[in-house]
Design a protein around this motif. Structure first.
Motif, PDB file in Angstrom:
ATOM      1  N   ASN A 190       0.910  -1.066   0.098  1.00  0.00           N
ATOM      2  CA  ASN A 190       0.047  -0.254   0.127  1.00  0.00           C
ATOM      3  C   ASN A 190       0.822   1.168   0.093  1.00  0.00           C
ATOM      4  N   PRO A 191       1.621   1.439  -1.044  1.00  0.00           N
ATOM      5  CA  PRO A 191       2.678   2.691  -1.008  1.00  0.00           C
ATOM      6  C   PRO A 191       1.936   3.713  -1.185  1.00  0.00           C
ATOM      7  N   PHE A 192       0.840   3.899  -1.408  1.00  0.00           N
ATOM      8  CA  PHE A 192       0.216   5.382  -1.612  1.00  0.00           C
ATOM      9  C   PHE A 192      -0.499   5.675  -0.314  1.00  0.00           C
ATOM     10  N   GLY A 193      -0.709   4.851   0.633  1.00  0.00           N
ATOM     11  CA  GLY A 193      -1.233   5.093   1.882  1.00  0.00           C
ATOM     12  C   GLY A 193      -2.827   5.198   1.915  1.00  0.00           C
ATOM     13  N   MET A 194      -3.329   4.184   0.995  1.00  0.00           N
ATOM     14  CA  MET A 194      -4.875   4.371   0.939  1.00  0.00           C
ATOM     15  C   MET A 194      -5.501   3.839   2.269  1.00  0.00           C
ATOM     16  N   ASP A 195      -6.817   4.274   2.490  1.00  0.00           N
ATOM     17  CA  ASP A 195      -7.520   3.767   3.647  1.00  0.00           C
ATOM     18  C   ASP A 195      -7.459   2.291   4.086  1.00  0.00           C
ATOM     19  N   ALA A 196      -6.971   2.034   4.915  1.00  0.00           N
ATOM     20  CA  ALA A 196      -6.944   0.592   5.366  1.00  0.00           C
ATOM     21  C   ALA A 196      -7.850  -0.009   6.302  1.00  0.00           C
ATOM     22  N   ASP A 197      -8.769   1.169   6.467  1.00  0.00           N
ATOM     23  CA  ASP A 197      -9.977   0.708   7.278  1.00  0.00           C
ATOM     24  C   ASP A 197     -11.474   1.099   6.441  1.00  0.00           C
ATOM     25  N   CYS A 198     -11.413   1.278   5.345  1.00  0.00           N
ATOM     26  CA  CYS A 198     -12.255   1.431   4.535  1.00  0.00           C
ATOM     27  C   CYS A 198     -13.748   0.852   4.767  1.00  0.00           C
ATOM     28  N   ARG A 199     -14.565   1.662   4.992  1.00  0.00           N
ATOM     29  CA  ARG A 199     -16.013   1.271   5.433  1.00  0.00           C
ATOM     30  C   ARG A 199     -16.915   1.395   4.339  1.00  0.00           C
ATOM     31  N   ASN A 200     -16.557   1.476   2.862  1.00  0.00           N
ATOM     32  CA  ASN A 200     -17.783   1.884   1.962  1.00  0.00           C
ATOM     33  C   ASN A 200     -18.482   0.971   1.540  1.00  0.00           C
TER      34      ASN A 200
END
Length: 210
Positions: free
Chosen positions: A10-20
């Motif tokens: 995840n090199p771009f730091g995307m939401d690791a706790d996405c709740r979508n």
């Protein structure tokens, strides 16, 4: 790997706790974002995390399908570690999914894929690869719909596996499911891709030198 890159995971730091996608939050172990070399020329896109990837947090790892896939990357010179490694040392390759969370009983819905689309679009935009490799039928349909001028229904993975499709801004090289590929089809993909790597595949975009 890019000298300024700190991590392959995840090199771009995307939401690791996405709740979508509430229905997936209850079934997943983790959100599985992209992994690999952010300066890659080759970006591989699968449908969704398998059970193994859901456990490791890394696309195409943790199970037989992942090992088969990583073996292909190794034979192409894009993976410098063992196929069974949960943190493969990918060079010039980035791996990701259409949908980032696993449901153990079904494939992702169209709505779930659409919800995750901004993550994939951001990875493609930031990496700006030369070649997109849709892995499997679902990834082929979605990538073809977005990045070619033809109707996605025109492409079937059995027919276009190990071929090159000219897209909008990218070339597409579809790959069948690595777990179910015959030895003959695996060799066909390797031969085609190695041939592509031997030519100047950067000529259409004028990419930076590596």
């Amino acid at each position: 790997m890019d000298a300024n890159q700190r991590t392959r995971a995840n090199p771009f730091g995307m939401d690791a706790d996405c709740r979508n996608c509430p229905a997936l939050c209850e079934t997943r172990q983790r959100v599985v974002h992209g992994y690999g070399d952010v300066g890659a020329d080759f970006l591989f896109v699968g449908e969704a995390p398998t059970e193994g990837a859901d456990q490791t947090g890394v696309p195409f790892t943790g199970d037989e399908r992942g090992e088969q896939f990583q073996d292909v990357l190794g034979r192409l010179g894009l993976n410098e570690s063992l196929p069974s490694d949960d943190r493969p040392e990918l060079e010039n390759a980035f791996v990701t999914y259409l949908a980032r969370c696993r449901h153990p009983e079904r494939s992702p819905t169209d709505g779930e894929v659409a919800t995750c689309e901004p993550y994939l679009n951001a990875e493609i935009r930031m990496i700006n690869p030369e070649i997109l490799v849709p892995v499997g039928e679902r990834a082929l349909r979605e990538i073809a719909a977005e990045y070619t001028t033809a109707s996605a229904e025109e492409f079937e993975i059995d027919e276009v596996h190990a071929t090159t499709i000219r897209g909008r801004g990218f070339e597409l090289v579809p790959m069948a499911d690595p777990e179910t590929m015959s030895d003959e089809r695996r060799e066909a993909f390797l031969d085609h891709f190695l041939g592509l790597m031997d030519r100047d595949y950067r000529q259409t975009k004028g990419r930076r030198g590596r």
